[in-house]
Design a protein around this motif. Structure first.
Motif, PDB file in Angstrom:
ATOM      1  N   GLY A  14     -15.363 -10.712  33.999  1.00 46.72           N
ATOM      2  CA  GLY A  14     -16.268 -11.831  34.237  1.00 46.72           C
ATOM      3  C   GLY A  14     -16.242 -12.431  35.622  1.00 46.72           C
ATOM      4  O   GLY A  14     -16.921 -13.423  35.880  1.00 46.72           O
ATOM      5  N   LEU A  15     -15.486 -11.864  36.532  1.00 45.88           N
ATOM      6  CA  LEU A  15     -15.454 -12.375  37.897  1.00 45.88           C
ATOM      7  C   LEU A  15     -16.704 -11.878  38.630  1.00 45.88           C
ATOM      8  O   LEU A  15     -16.983 -10.682  38.620  1.00 45.88           O
ATOM      9  CB  LEU A  15     -14.190 -11.891  38.619  1.00 45.88           C
ATOM     10  CG  LEU A  15     -13.833 -12.580  39.928  1.00 45.88           C
ATOM     11  CD1 LEU A  15     -13.490 -14.045  39.706  1.00 45.88           C
ATOM     12  CD2 LEU A  15     -12.667 -11.869  40.600  1.00 45.88           C
ATOM     13  N   PRO A  16     -17.471 -12.775  39.266  1.00 42.60           N
ATOM     14  CA  PRO A  16     -18.650 -12.319  40.018  1.00 42.60           C
ATOM     15  C   PRO A  16     -18.250 -11.329  41.103  1.00 42.60           C
ATOM     16  O   PRO A  16     -17.146 -11.401  41.649  1.00 42.60           O
ATOM     17  CB  PRO A  16     -19.195 -13.619  40.635  1.00 42.60           C
ATOM     18  CG  PRO A  16     -18.662 -14.714  39.780  1.00 42.60           C
ATOM     19  CD  PRO A  16     -17.316 -14.228  39.298  1.00 42.60           C
TER      20      PRO A  16
ATOM     21  N   HIS B  28      -5.825  -9.996  33.825  1.00 36.08           N
ATOM     22  CA  HIS B  28      -6.328 -10.515  32.563  1.00 36.08           C
ATOM     23  C   HIS B  28      -7.048 -11.832  32.835  1.00 36.08           C
ATOM     24  O   HIS B  28      -6.879 -12.437  33.894  1.00 36.08           O
ATOM     25  CB  HIS B  28      -5.211 -10.675  31.526  1.00 36.08           C
ATOM     26  CG  HIS B  28      -4.185 -11.702  31.899  1.00 36.08           C
ATOM     27  ND1 HIS B  28      -3.129 -11.417  32.721  1.00 36.08           N
ATOM     28  CD2 HIS B  28      -4.071 -13.005  31.569  1.00 36.08           C
ATOM     29  CE1 HIS B  28      -2.388 -12.512  32.873  1.00 36.08           C
ATOM     30  NE2 HIS B  28      -2.949 -13.483  32.184  1.00 36.08           N
ATOM     31  N   ALA B  29      -7.855 -12.251  31.886  1.00 35.05           N
ATOM     32  CA  ALA B  29      -8.600 -13.497  32.030  1.00 35.05           C
ATOM     33  C   ALA B  29      -8.398 -14.354  30.790  1.00 35.05           C
ATOM     34  O   ALA B  29      -8.320 -13.841  29.670  1.00 35.05           O
ATOM     35  CB  ALA B  29     -10.085 -13.218  32.235  1.00 35.05           C
ATOM     36  N   ALA B  30      -8.315 -15.660  31.027  1.00 39.71           N
ATOM     37  CA  ALA B  30      -8.190 -16.620  29.937  1.00 39.71           C
ATOM     38  C   ALA B  30      -8.593 -17.997  30.461  1.00 39.71           C
ATOM     39  O   ALA B  30      -8.335 -18.318  31.630  1.00 39.71           O
ATOM     40  CB  ALA B  30      -6.756 -16.661  29.401  1.00 39.71           C
ATOM     41  N   ARG B  31      -9.216 -18.774  29.637  1.00 32.83           N
ATOM     42  CA  ARG B  31      -9.580 -20.164  29.941  1.00 32.83           C
ATOM     43  C   ARG B  31     -10.290 -20.310  31.292  1.00 32.83           C
ATOM     44  O   ARG B  31      -9.958 -21.191  32.084  1.00 32.83           O
ATOM     45  CB  ARG B  31      -8.351 -21.051  29.863  1.00 32.83           C
ATOM     46  CG  ARG B  31      -7.754 -21.121  28.459  1.00 32.83           C
ATOM     47  CD  ARG B  31      -6.590 -22.082  28.357  1.00 32.83           C
ATOM     48  NE  ARG B  31      -5.430 -21.678  29.111  1.00 32.83           N
ATOM     49  CZ  ARG B  31      -4.484 -20.847  28.683  1.00 32.83           C
ATOM     50  NH1 ARG B  31      -4.573 -20.302  27.507  1.00 32.83           N
ATOM     51  NH2 ARG B  31      -3.458 -20.566  29.441  1.00 32.83           N
ATOM     52  N   GLY B  32     -11.253 -19.431  31.549  1.00 28.28           N
ATOM     53  CA  GLY B  32     -12.056 -19.551  32.755  1.00 28.28           C
ATOM     54  C   GLY B  32     -11.372 -19.145  34.045  1.00 28.28           C
ATOM     55  O   GLY B  32     -11.824 -19.499  35.139  1.00 28.28           O
ATOM     56  N   ARG B  33     -10.292 -18.395  33.938  1.00 29.86           N
ATOM     57  CA  ARG B  33      -9.535 -18.008  35.121  1.00 29.86           C
ATOM     58  C   ARG B  33      -9.057 -16.573  35.009  1.00 29.86           C
ATOM     59  O   ARG B  33      -8.573 -16.154  33.972  1.00 29.86           O
ATOM     60  CB  ARG B  33      -8.336 -18.946  35.250  1.00 29.86           C
ATOM     61  CG  ARG B  33      -7.550 -18.778  36.515  1.00 29.86           C
ATOM     62  CD  ARG B  33      -6.625 -19.944  36.693  1.00 29.86           C
ATOM     63  NE  ARG B  33      -7.098 -20.693  37.836  1.00 29.86           N
ATOM     64  CZ  ARG B  33      -6.330 -21.403  38.634  1.00 29.86           C
ATOM     65  NH1 ARG B  33      -5.044 -21.511  38.385  1.00 29.86           N
ATOM     66  NH2 ARG B  33      -6.828 -22.024  39.655  1.00 29.86           N
ATOM     67  N   LEU B  34      -9.208 -15.830  36.089  1.00 24.97           N
ATOM     68  CA  LEU B  34      -8.671 -14.478  36.161  1.00 24.97           C
ATOM     69  C   LEU B  34      -7.295 -14.555  36.815  1.00 24.97           C
ATOM     70  O   LEU B  34      -7.127 -15.238  37.826  1.00 24.97           O
ATOM     71  CB  LEU B  34      -9.588 -13.570  36.984  1.00 24.97           C
ATOM     72  CG  LEU B  34      -9.135 -12.113  37.023  1.00 24.97           C
ATOM     73  CD1 LEU B  34     -10.328 -11.194  36.856  1.00 24.97           C
ATOM     74  CD2 LEU B  34      -8.404 -11.803  38.290  1.00 24.97           C
ATOM     75  N   THR B  35      -6.338 -13.877  36.225  1.00 28.31           N
ATOM     76  CA  THR B  35      -4.981 -13.827  36.760  1.00 28.31           C
ATOM     77  C   THR B  35      -4.633 -12.381  37.067  1.00 28.31           C
ATOM     78  O   THR B  35      -4.882 -11.488  36.263  1.00 28.31           O
ATOM     79  CB  THR B  35      -3.968 -14.404  35.753  1.00 28.31           C
ATOM     80  OG1 THR B  35      -4.318 -15.761  35.485  1.00 28.31           O
ATOM     81  CG2 THR B  35      -2.554 -14.337  36.287  1.00 28.31           C
ATOM     82  N   CYS B  36      -4.075 -12.178  38.230  1.00 31.92           N
ATOM     83  CA  CYS B  36      -3.678 -10.839  38.660  1.00 31.92           C
ATOM     84  C   CYS B  36      -2.229 -10.903  39.139  1.00 31.92           C
ATOM     85  O   CYS B  36      -1.899 -11.686  40.024  1.00 31.92           O
ATOM     86  CB  CYS B  36      -4.592 -10.358  39.780  1.00 31.92           C
ATOM     87  SG  CYS B  36      -4.145  -8.727  40.416  1.00 31.92           S
TER      88      CYS B  36
END
Length: 131
Positions: free
Chosen positions: A33-35, A66-74
């Motif tokens: 979901g990241l533009p 991974h993504a959760a709660r409107g945020r992508l974490t790498c």
């Protein structure tokens, strides 16, 4: 060694793995979901961190997204063989004529949040981008 990509994570071990790593990060980030414009920033950040790992540790690492709660974490986790060093954040951008030292400064400026820690004897740099 060919890089291994599976289930939101990819390992890298040599410089020739970096092109595949960048493609993996871009595709996975967009799928989460990241533009695309923001995915390009993430690819730059991960490329800087992975390159640092290869240059400074002599070993590879692993990238997990991974993504959760409107945020992508790498997470970029290195596989240090001889001791573990935590990268120091908050450094100023080096002078224009400096030969090195921009990687982490760039990462900090293009990501929404950056954290460093030691996990199971390895260094983890966790970067966040809001979706």
């Amino acid at each position: 060694m060919t890089p291994l990509a599976e289930d939101g994570r990819m390992r890298y071990a040599v410089a020739t793995d970096l092109a595949a790593l960048r493609a993996f990060v871009a595709a996975r980030a967009v799928a989460l979901g990241l533009p695309e414009e923001r995915a390009e920033l993430l690819v730059l950040a991960v490329s800087e961190l992975a390159t640092n790992t290869l240059q400074h540790t002599g070993s590879g690492g692993e990238v997990t997204l991974h993504a959760a709660r409107g945020r992508l974490t790498c997470d970029v986790v290195n596989q240090v063989r001889d001791g573990t060093a935590v990268p120091v954040l908050g450094r100023p951008m080096p002078a224009a004529d400096a030969l090195r030292g921009r990687g982490l400064a760039i990462v900090e400026r293009i990501c929404d949040e950056v954290e460093t820690s030691v996990v199971a004897g390895s260094t983890r740099v966790r970067i966040h981008l809001d979706l």
